[in-house]
Scaffold this active site. Structure first.
Site, PDB file in Angstrom:
ATOM      1  N   GLN A  99      17.095  53.373  14.650  1.00  0.00           N
ATOM      2  CA  GLN A  99      16.214  52.374  13.679  1.00  0.00           C
ATOM      3  C   GLN A  99      14.812  53.094  13.067  1.00  0.00           C
ATOM      4  O   GLN A  99      15.168  54.411  12.883  1.00  0.00           O
ATOM      5  CB  GLN A  99      16.075  50.988  14.222  1.00  0.00           C
ATOM      6  CG  GLN A  99      17.053  50.312  14.590  1.00  0.00           C
ATOM      7  CD  GLN A  99      17.831  50.747  15.762  1.00  0.00           C
ATOM      8  OE1 GLN A  99      17.128  50.707  16.875  1.00  0.00           O
ATOM      9  NE2 GLN A  99      19.106  50.912  15.814  1.00  0.00           N
ATOM     10  N   ARG A 146      27.632  46.745   5.810  1.00  0.00           N
ATOM     11  CA  ARG A 146      26.982  46.027   4.576  1.00  0.00           C
ATOM     12  C   ARG A 146      26.146  46.729   3.576  1.00  0.00           C
ATOM     13  O   ARG A 146      25.862  47.633   3.726  1.00  0.00           O
ATOM     14  CB  ARG A 146      25.713  45.190   5.227  1.00  0.00           C
ATOM     15  CG  ARG A 146      26.181  43.909   6.178  1.00  0.00           C
ATOM     16  CD  ARG A 146      25.253  43.293   6.874  1.00  0.00           C
ATOM     17  NE  ARG A 146      24.466  44.262   7.786  1.00  0.00           N
ATOM     18  CZ  ARG A 146      23.560  43.716   8.548  1.00  0.00           C
ATOM     19  NH1 ARG A 146      22.960  42.349   8.240  1.00  0.00           N
ATOM     20  NH2 ARG A 146      22.752  44.531   9.411  1.00  0.00           N
ATOM     21  N   GLY A 151      21.638  67.467  -0.407  1.00  0.00           N
ATOM     22  CA  GLY A 151      23.025  67.046  -0.334  1.00  0.00           C
ATOM     23  C   GLY A 151      23.245  66.704   0.941  1.00  0.00           C
ATOM     24  O   GLY A 151      22.618  66.823   2.014  1.00  0.00           O
ATOM     25  N   THR A 167      22.596  43.031  13.547  1.00  0.00           N
ATOM     26  CA  THR A 167      24.026  43.682  13.602  1.00  0.00           C
ATOM     27  C   THR A 167      24.764  42.924  14.604  1.00  0.00           C
ATOM     28  O   THR A 167      26.135  43.261  14.707  1.00  0.00           O
ATOM     29  CB  THR A 167      23.762  45.086  14.315  1.00  0.00           C
ATOM     30  OG1 THR A 167      23.360  45.053  15.356  1.00  0.00           O
ATOM     31  CG2 THR A 167      23.100  46.007  13.214  1.00  0.00           C
ATOM     32  N   LYS A 226      20.434  64.502   9.911  1.00  0.00           N
ATOM     33  CA  LYS A 226      20.609  65.825   9.388  1.00  0.00           C
ATOM     34  C   LYS A 226      19.502  66.670  10.118  1.00  0.00           C
ATOM     35  O   LYS A 226      19.594  67.832   9.911  1.00  0.00           O
ATOM     36  CB  LYS A 226      20.347  65.668   7.803  1.00  0.00           C
ATOM     37  CG  LYS A 226      20.171  66.816   7.041  1.00  0.00           C
ATOM     38  CD  LYS A 226      20.914  66.790   5.695  1.00  0.00           C
ATOM     39  CE  LYS A 226      20.692  68.105   5.066  1.00  0.00           C
ATOM     40  NZ  LYS A 226      21.691  68.341   4.296  1.00  0.00           N
ATOM     41  N   HIS A 281      24.366  56.851  13.330  1.00  0.00           N
ATOM     42  CA  HIS A 281      23.773  58.422  12.939  1.00  0.00           C
ATOM     43  C   HIS A 281      24.857  59.315  12.346  1.00  0.00           C
ATOM     44  O   HIS A 281      25.937  59.416  12.976  1.00  0.00           O
ATOM     45  CB  HIS A 281      23.107  59.012  14.330  1.00  0.00           C
ATOM     46  CG  HIS A 281      21.949  58.371  14.475  1.00  0.00           C
ATOM     47  ND1 HIS A 281      21.139  58.825  15.767  1.00  0.00           N
ATOM     48  CD2 HIS A 281      20.929  57.599  14.005  1.00  0.00           C
ATOM     49  CE1 HIS A 281      20.097  57.841  15.890  1.00  0.00           C
ATOM     50  NE2 HIS A 281      19.786  57.422  14.609  1.00  0.00           N
ATOM     51  N   THR A 282      24.774  59.493  11.183  1.00  0.00           N
ATOM     52  CA  THR A 282      26.014  60.302  10.609  1.00  0.00           C
ATOM     53  C   THR A 282      25.350  61.813  10.514  1.00  0.00           C
ATOM     54  O   THR A 282      24.319  62.133  10.151  1.00  0.00           O
ATOM     55  CB  THR A 282      25.936  60.075   8.967  1.00  0.00           C
ATOM     56  OG1 THR A 282      26.412  58.578   9.129  1.00  0.00           O
ATOM     57  CG2 THR A 282      27.291  60.769   8.463  1.00  0.00           C
ATOM     58  N   ASP A 341      18.342  64.648  -3.957  1.00  0.00           N
ATOM     59  CA  ASP A 341      19.521  64.767  -4.955  1.00  0.00           C
ATOM     60  C   ASP A 341      19.828  63.500  -5.534  1.00  0.00           C
ATOM     61  O   ASP A 341      20.294  63.309  -6.825  1.00  0.00           O
ATOM     62  CB  ASP A 341      20.661  65.557  -4.313  1.00  0.00           C
ATOM     63  CG  ASP A 341      21.327  64.976  -3.215  1.00  0.00           C
ATOM     64  OD1 ASP A 341      20.536  64.834  -2.231  1.00  0.00           O
ATOM     65  OD2 ASP A 341      22.249  64.492  -3.291  1.00  0.00           O
ATOM     66  N   LYS A 397      18.374  60.813   9.786  1.00  0.00           N
ATOM     67  CA  LYS A 397      17.806  61.410  10.950  1.00  0.00           C
ATOM     68  C   LYS A 397      18.760  62.570  11.476  1.00  0.00           C
ATOM     69  O   LYS A 397      18.214  63.580  12.005  1.00  0.00           O
ATOM     70  CB  LYS A 397      17.455  60.569  12.065  1.00  0.00           C
ATOM     71  CG  LYS A 397      16.172  59.548  11.525  1.00  0.00           C
ATOM     72  CD  LYS A 397      15.696  58.452  12.528  1.00  0.00           C
ATOM     73  CE  LYS A 397      16.634  57.534  12.875  1.00  0.00           C
ATOM     74  NZ  LYS A 397      16.612  56.329  11.741  1.00  0.00           N
TER      75      LYS A 397
HETATM   76  P1  IMP Z   1      19.610  44.263  15.705  1.00  0.00           P
HETATM   77  O1  IMP Z   1      18.869  45.670  15.826  1.00  0.00           O
HETATM   78  O2  IMP Z   1      21.105  44.278  15.407  1.00  0.00           O
HETATM   79  O3  IMP Z   1      18.723  43.215  16.084  1.00  0.00           O
HETATM   80  O4  IMP Z   1      19.164  43.947  14.036  1.00  0.00           O
HETATM   81  C1  IMP Z   1      17.681  43.804  13.507  1.00  0.00           C
HETATM   82  C2  IMP Z   1      17.496  44.389  12.285  1.00  0.00           C
HETATM   83  O5  IMP Z   1      17.248  45.790  12.115  1.00  0.00           O
HETATM   84  C3  IMP Z   1      18.208  43.797  11.170  1.00  0.00           C
HETATM   85  O6  IMP Z   1      17.872  43.880   9.919  1.00  0.00           O
HETATM   86  C4  IMP Z   1      19.369  45.322  11.228  1.00  0.00           C
HETATM   87  O7  IMP Z   1      19.913  45.242   9.865  1.00  0.00           O
HETATM   88  C5  IMP Z   1      18.582  46.187  11.381  1.00  0.00           C
HETATM   89  N1  IMP Z   1      18.971  47.438  12.091  1.00  0.00           N
HETATM   90  C6  IMP Z   1      19.393  47.742  13.177  1.00  0.00           C
HETATM   91  N2  IMP Z   1      19.797  48.929  13.282  1.00  0.00           N
HETATM   92  C7  IMP Z   1      19.671  49.355  12.247  1.00  0.00           C
HETATM   93  C8  IMP Z   1      19.922  50.959  11.718  1.00  0.00           C
HETATM   94  O8  IMP Z   1      20.315  51.635  12.656  1.00  0.00           O
HETATM   95  N3  IMP Z   1      19.756  51.034  10.515  1.00  0.00           N
HETATM   96  C9  IMP Z   1      19.252  50.193   9.502  1.00  0.00           C
HETATM   97  N4  IMP Z   1      18.962  48.988  10.089  1.00  0.00           N
HETATM   98  C10 IMP Z   1      19.231  48.581  11.442  1.00  0.00           C
END
Ligand code: IMP
Length: 426
Positions: free
Chosen positions: A224, A303, A415, A128, A18, A41-42, A333, A16
């Site tokens: 998310q 992870r 890219g 997380t 980008k 967010h990168t 890409d 997002k």
């Molecule tokens: P929580 O938001 O820490 O409660 O995690 C709940 C689920 O959402 C887990 O499967 C996390 O890996 C996933 N999750 C939370 N934030 C992100 C994100 O920014 N990107 C991808 N997965 C996320």
């Protein structure tokens, strides 16, 4: 008064940042509307890579007011650390505004999140462990503390002491964990957190509407994604907020009629961090190759992300759930070296063909993906910046996604760099 929502359409990490970067030039305000520092967010600005968690990406652009809306849960100690991190890299955070009504994530939330995950054993959700769920639970339970509580030291101390007493009963008797020292926590907040964050606390609803009334362009930035949505995702393997576009109304304080553009972001394939069903998951060497080429490791937790084919069934549902006008496809890409690419075009459940995911989670988990296979392009896309630069097979892949999903593919990421994208005329 244009307001645009950017929303992830899969399980997060769609890139997002980008698109935010591409749109930032046109906007005067970027509002985060849900989630917390679980987000990663990168964003690459002028060749420099920033990994933001809680700060809205607008902080990187001097002409933008970055806003943390009421729907966000704020770990104020993390906020201070993040502000210090980006300030040390020359970014001015003084324009930041944090909603008076945003709830605080306090240390007992992270402790409870971690202990609960541990207690769940193999059935863990894969959170997380940042305390997101417990903080939103307190908000719904009407026992949460908010940013505005930091403005009055005496009442903050009273409220925090009472919250700690309740949480300690839980921590010690249910989980056998050490209690939290309320005095130490209050002292730490009053001396190191309160002076640092209170200057940013503001009535963000008023600021947002002043901007809209002045005809300024506002970006509402989701964290998310759609299938991690508390209501519409793969419950219970979800986050505890509403990333869908409707969440932007609640989490920023804007009516649906003020939103005139909703852009969904999807990777050209699909990834998921944490547990939960993933119908198109690839556990073979193709999955490993995509994971390696796409650097699929979580920004926040490090992870490895699970990888699979693009799932058009989920995207169709995301179009419905968010009212998407268009989709931006990122990381095309990454598929460059494959001789064949697959797209999940339907699900099969007990001999029936489905065009949308079933509402029942147990049925969703039992669905079998139905694939269409298309030829790969085996051409390096990283130099493509115009639609006609894309090889025929890549264009066919995009046209196919468009026909499957039902809305135009307006941007294509080719890219990691700022200029590595193709803007397809809609
Ligand atoms: P929580 O938001 O820490 O409660 O995690 C709940 C689920 O959402 C887990 O499967 C996390 O890996 C996933 N999750 C939370 N934030 C992100 C994100 O920014 N990107 C991808 N997965 C996320």
């Amino acid at each position: 008064m244009p307001a645009t929502v950017i929303v992830g359409t899969q399980w997060g990490d769609e890139g997002k940042g980008k698109l935010t970067d591409l749109l930032a030039k046109q906007v005067s305000m970027v509002v985060r509307y849900q989630g917390g520092h679980n987000a990663g967010h990168t964003i690459v600005v002028d060749g420099e890579k920033f990994a933001l968690q809680l700060l809205p990406s607008g902080v990187l652009y001097p002409h933008v007011t970055p806003v943390i809306g009421n729907g966000v849960v704020v770990n104020a100690e993390e906020l201070v650390r993040e502000i210090d991190r980006v300030t040390a890299r020359g970014i001015d955070c003084s324009r930041l505004k944090v909603s008076t009504n945003a709830h605080l994530i306090l240390p007992y939330h992270a402790a409870l999140d971690t202990l609960r995950e541990h207690a769940l054993g193999d059935a863990l959700l894969g959170t997380t462990k940042n305390g997101i769920g417990p903080a939103y639970a307190d908000k719904a339970n009407r026992v949460g503390l908010r940013m505005q509580d930091l403005l009055d030291a005496d009442s903050f101390a009273v409220k925090l002491r009472s919250a700690v007493a309740e949480k300690n009963a839980f921590l010690t008797s249910i989980y056998g964990a050490d209690p939290i020292d309320a005095d130490e926590l209050i002292e730490r907040y009053l001396t190191t957190v309160v002076p640092r964050v209170t200057p940013y606390v503001a009535d963000c609803v008023a600021l947002l509407h002043e901007a809209l009334d002045a005809g300024e362009h506002v970006l509402l930035e989701g964290a998310q994604a759609t299938f991690l949505d508390l209501d519409h995702g793969t419950y219970p393997y979800v986050t505890s907020s509403n990333p869908v576009a409707g969440g932007a109304c609640v989490g920023a304080g804007i009516g649906p009629k003020s939103i005139d553009r909703v852009i969904g972001i999807a990777k050209a394939y699909c990834t998921r961090v944490g547990t939960g069903p993933f119908l198109t998951e690839l556990s073979d060497e193709i999955g490993a190759l995509i994971a390696e080429r796409g650097h699929e490791f979580g920004t926040v937790t490090g992870r490895p992300r699970r990888v699979g084919w693009f799932d058009a069934v989920m995207l169709r549902q995301a179009v419905r759930l968010n009212g998407l006008d268009e989709v931006a496809i990122t990381k095309l890409d990454i598929l460059d070296t494959l001789d064949e690419v697959a797209v999940c075009v339907g699900y099969e459940l007990d001999g029936r063909r489905l065009a949308y995911p079933p509402a029942r989670t147990d049925e969703f988990a039992r669905c079998l993906p139905v694939y269409e296979r298309l030829p790969g392009w085996q051409v390096d896309l990283t130099k493509c910046t115009e639609p006609h630069d894309l090889p025929e097979a890549a264009r066919r892949y995009l046209d196919f996604l468009e026909s499957q999903v039902g809305v135009p593919v307006s941007f294509v990421g080719t890219g990691p760099g700022r200029d590595q994208f193709v803007h397809r005329v809609v």
